[in-house]
Scaffold this active site. Structure first.
Site, PDB file in Angstrom:
ATOM      1  N   HIS A 126      29.072  12.631  21.062  1.00 20.34           N
ATOM      2  CA  HIS A 126      30.408  12.999  20.581  1.00 20.34           C
ATOM      3  C   HIS A 126      30.607  12.530  19.142  1.00 20.34           C
ATOM      4  CE1 HIS A 126      31.863  13.134  25.046  1.00 20.34           C
ATOM      5  NE2 HIS A 126      31.256  14.248  24.674  1.00 20.34           N
ATOM      6  N   ASP A 178      33.569  27.151  23.511  1.00 14.64           N
ATOM      7  CA  ASP A 178      32.847  25.884  23.388  1.00 14.64           C
ATOM      8  C   ASP A 178      31.365  26.212  23.223  1.00 14.64           C
ATOM      9  OD1 ASP A 178      31.859  23.327  23.526  1.00 14.64           O
ATOM     10  OD2 ASP A 178      32.517  22.927  25.574  1.00 14.64           O
ATOM     11  N   HIS A 228      23.615  13.853  30.075  1.00 22.28           N
ATOM     12  CA  HIS A 228      24.833  14.535  30.509  1.00 22.28           C
ATOM     13  C   HIS A 228      24.471  15.685  31.451  1.00 22.28           C
ATOM     14  CE1 HIS A 228      24.172  17.997  27.738  1.00 22.28           C
ATOM     15  NE2 HIS A 228      23.788  17.099  26.845  1.00 22.28           N
ATOM     16  N   HIS A 250      30.405  22.625  32.335  1.00 21.89           N
ATOM     17  CA  HIS A 250      31.740  22.307  32.847  1.00 21.89           C
ATOM     18  C   HIS A 250      32.547  23.598  32.888  1.00 21.89           C
ATOM     19  CE1 HIS A 250      33.102  22.610  28.647  1.00 21.89           C
ATOM     20  NE2 HIS A 250      32.100  21.809  28.328  1.00 21.89           N
ATOM     21  N   HIS A 297      37.397  21.206  28.894  1.00 20.16           N
ATOM     22  CA  HIS A 297      36.918  20.796  30.216  1.00 20.16           C
ATOM     23  C   HIS A 297      38.015  21.229  31.182  1.00 20.16           C
ATOM     24  CE1 HIS A 297      33.939  17.509  28.662  1.00 20.16           C
ATOM     25  NE2 HIS A 297      33.732  18.700  28.132  1.00 20.16           N
ATOM     26  N   GLU A 350      24.778  24.083  29.006  1.00 22.80           N
ATOM     27  CA  GLU A 350      24.469  23.333  27.793  1.00 22.80           C
ATOM     28  C   GLU A 350      23.467  22.190  27.993  1.00 22.80           C
ATOM     29  OE1 GLU A 350      27.630  20.646  26.514  1.00 22.80           O
ATOM     30  OE2 GLU A 350      28.947  21.505  28.042  1.00 22.80           O
ATOM     31  N   TYR A 388      17.818  14.342  23.507  1.00 23.15           N
ATOM     32  CA  TYR A 388      18.214  13.405  22.467  1.00 23.15           C
ATOM     33  C   TYR A 388      17.232  12.232  22.456  1.00 23.15           C
ATOM     34  CZ  TYR A 388      22.261  16.131  23.852  1.00 23.15           C
ATOM     35  OH  TYR A 388      23.079  17.163  24.209  1.00 23.15           O
ATOM     36  N   ARG A 442      21.022  20.523  21.319  1.00 21.21           N
ATOM     37  CA  ARG A 442      21.837  21.044  22.431  1.00 21.21           C
ATOM     38  C   ARG A 442      22.057  22.533  22.179  1.00 21.21           C
ATOM     39  NH1 ARG A 442      25.315  17.384  22.539  1.00 21.21           N
ATOM     40  NH2 ARG A 442      27.073  18.207  21.345  1.00 21.21           N
ATOM     41  N   GLU A 494      24.345  25.556  23.802  1.00 19.19           N
ATOM     42  CA  GLU A 494      25.476  25.737  24.738  1.00 19.19           C
ATOM     43  C   GLU A 494      26.083  27.120  24.586  1.00 19.19           C
ATOM     44  OE1 GLU A 494      29.692  23.468  25.809  1.00 19.19           O
ATOM     45  OE2 GLU A 494      28.750  23.156  23.859  1.00 19.19           O
TER      46      GLU A 494
END
Length: 436
Positions: A241, A269, A348, A352, A359, A383, A387, A404, A406
């Protein structure tokens, strides 16, 4: 929004009326929030309030009453010409009732007086319990006042039930009206990501790239991102984030952008990862292809033949094999899965729900604790990511790779539709777009 579209909100209220029996649903809108001194954050209605009303002003409350004489009531601010000079148009109860198709509408200052009349004799109050202490207190105070009048034959509601379960189940399945907005929101988000890919240059700052995204949003009438955009170059992409967006982009960096817009309340998103200089290195290609294959595996499990968790398990299986092949994880596939060793590099889940909230509302498991079956009209993100932070037991050439990919996905009657397909994500298509 065209006035005829408010029939959509009326239809939702009618559905809610049927679900609450002789009860009354009470939905408070959110208040304005002060940023500092005389400055406010941009106002946005509470998602539940918007879902059932479409009414855009603060200091407003919605009552939906079921039973033999169902009706809907809006409480809102009165017209105030002096306030309108300073802050702009106010609907007022009369116009709000007509435009937004409520049965009744009153001055918000009459809320306590009228609420006592409307909830008296009702079996149950449906309300979002615990979301706001002042609203909790207001509901409890109304019930106490009515209980104190019991000897006069006045009956207080006997129970309070959280409205979230009913409302969330409704919000989980998107109508054609909602899907149209979400497709447009997704389209604008993909244009913004494409603009970023074409605009990036080494030695830019991340916030300059963020500005390109915001410019594309606003050029299509979108006034705000759906969440704080992530523009993460190099090692910053390993912070999930990351929102500082203030580092200089280096030649050879991968850039991970996670950004979506909010259109008519609905979020997109999207995440894309691409090389700052327009060309993936060999190692970047290898890890990027792994994440892309994981996403492809997940997408193959998005249909009404599958449950919520199957896309995640499919992506995870591909990633575990990749981490094993690259020497990041040791042991058998099953051992890596059971010990959770993969979580050092993929911590993660794979998606979602998506809708009015990034979310979005809706449970992921049934009351029996089984994963929910995917159904047509559900919208979700897919997604997977990878990392790799610096560590003594990891080859240095792998360090600071953050990827990532997504997409926003709609479950359809014959499978799924990727709403964000217009933004390239294969290595070849990304490099080709960036070369232009």
């Amino acid at each position: 929004m065209n006035h005829k579209n408010y029939q959509e909100f009326k239809k939702r209220r009618n559905t809610l009326t049927e679900k609450i029996g002789d009860g009354v649903a009470i939905i408070f809108n959110t208040d304005e929030v002060i940023r500092n001194r005389d400055s406010h954050y941009p106002y946005r209605s509470d998602s539940y309030f918007h879902y059932f009303s479409g009414f855009p002003e603060s200091r407003s409350v919605l009552f939906v009453l079921g039973g033999k004489s169902p009706k809907t009531i809006l409480f809102c601010r009165n017209k105030n010409l002096e306030m309108e000079i300073w802050n702009g148009f106010i609907y007022g109860p009369k116009e709000a009732k007509e435009v937004f198709l409520f049965d009744e509408s009153y001055d918000i200052n009459l809320l306590d007086e009228i609420a006592l009349k409307e909830i008296s004799g009702r079996e149950k109050i449906y309300y979002r319990i615990g979301q706001d202490t002042l609203n909790d207190k207001k509901i409890n105070d109304w019930i106490k006042v009515l209980r104190d009048k019991a000897r006069a034959g006045i009956q207080a509601p006997q129970a309070i039930e959280d409205i979230s379960q009913i409302a969330d189940d409704m919000r989980l399945i998107k109508s054609d009206f909602e899907i149209d907005i979400m497709k447009r929101s997704a389209k604008i988000a993909t244009l913004a990501h494409n603009r970023a890919m074409k605009s990036v240059r080494p030695n830019m700052y991340e916030y300059e790239l963020e500005a390109e995204i915001l410019h594309e949003f606003m050029s299509h009438g979108v006034r705000a991102p759906a969440y704080q955009s992530i523009v993460a170059a190099g090692k910053n992409a390993c912070t999930l984030h990351y929102v500082d967006n203030n580092s200089k982009i280096q030649d050879g960096d991968l850039i991970l952008i996670d950004a979506g817009c909010e259109l008519e309340g609905y979020a997109s998103d999207v995440s894309r990862t691409f090389p700052a200089n327009g060309k993936f290195s060999k190692i970047q290609k290898d890890f990027y292809q792994l994440v892309l294959e994981a996403q492809s595996a997940a997408l193959s499990k998005v249909s009404s033949n599958h449950n919520w968790n199957e896309p995640h398990e499919a992506a995870l299986s591909v990633l575990i094999d990749g981490f094993k092949d690259f020497g990041l994880c040791q042991g058998s596939h099953q051992e890596i899965y059971e010990t959770g060793a993969y979580k050092e590099f993929y911590m993660h889940r794979t998606g979602h729900w998506l809708g009015l909230d990034v979310h979005d509302a809706g449970d992921y498991k049934t009351i029996a604790q089984e994963w929910k079956q995917l159904k047509p009209g559900m919208t979700l993100t897919v997604e997977p990511g990878c990392y790799i932070r610096p560590s003594a037991n990891i080859p240095k050439e792998f360090w600071n790779i953050g990827i990532r990919i997504e997409d926003d996905v709609l479950v359809t009657h014959n499978g799924h539709e990727v709403l964000t397909k217009d933004s390239p994500k294969t290595i070849e298509s990304i490099e080709t777009l960036m070369a232009k």
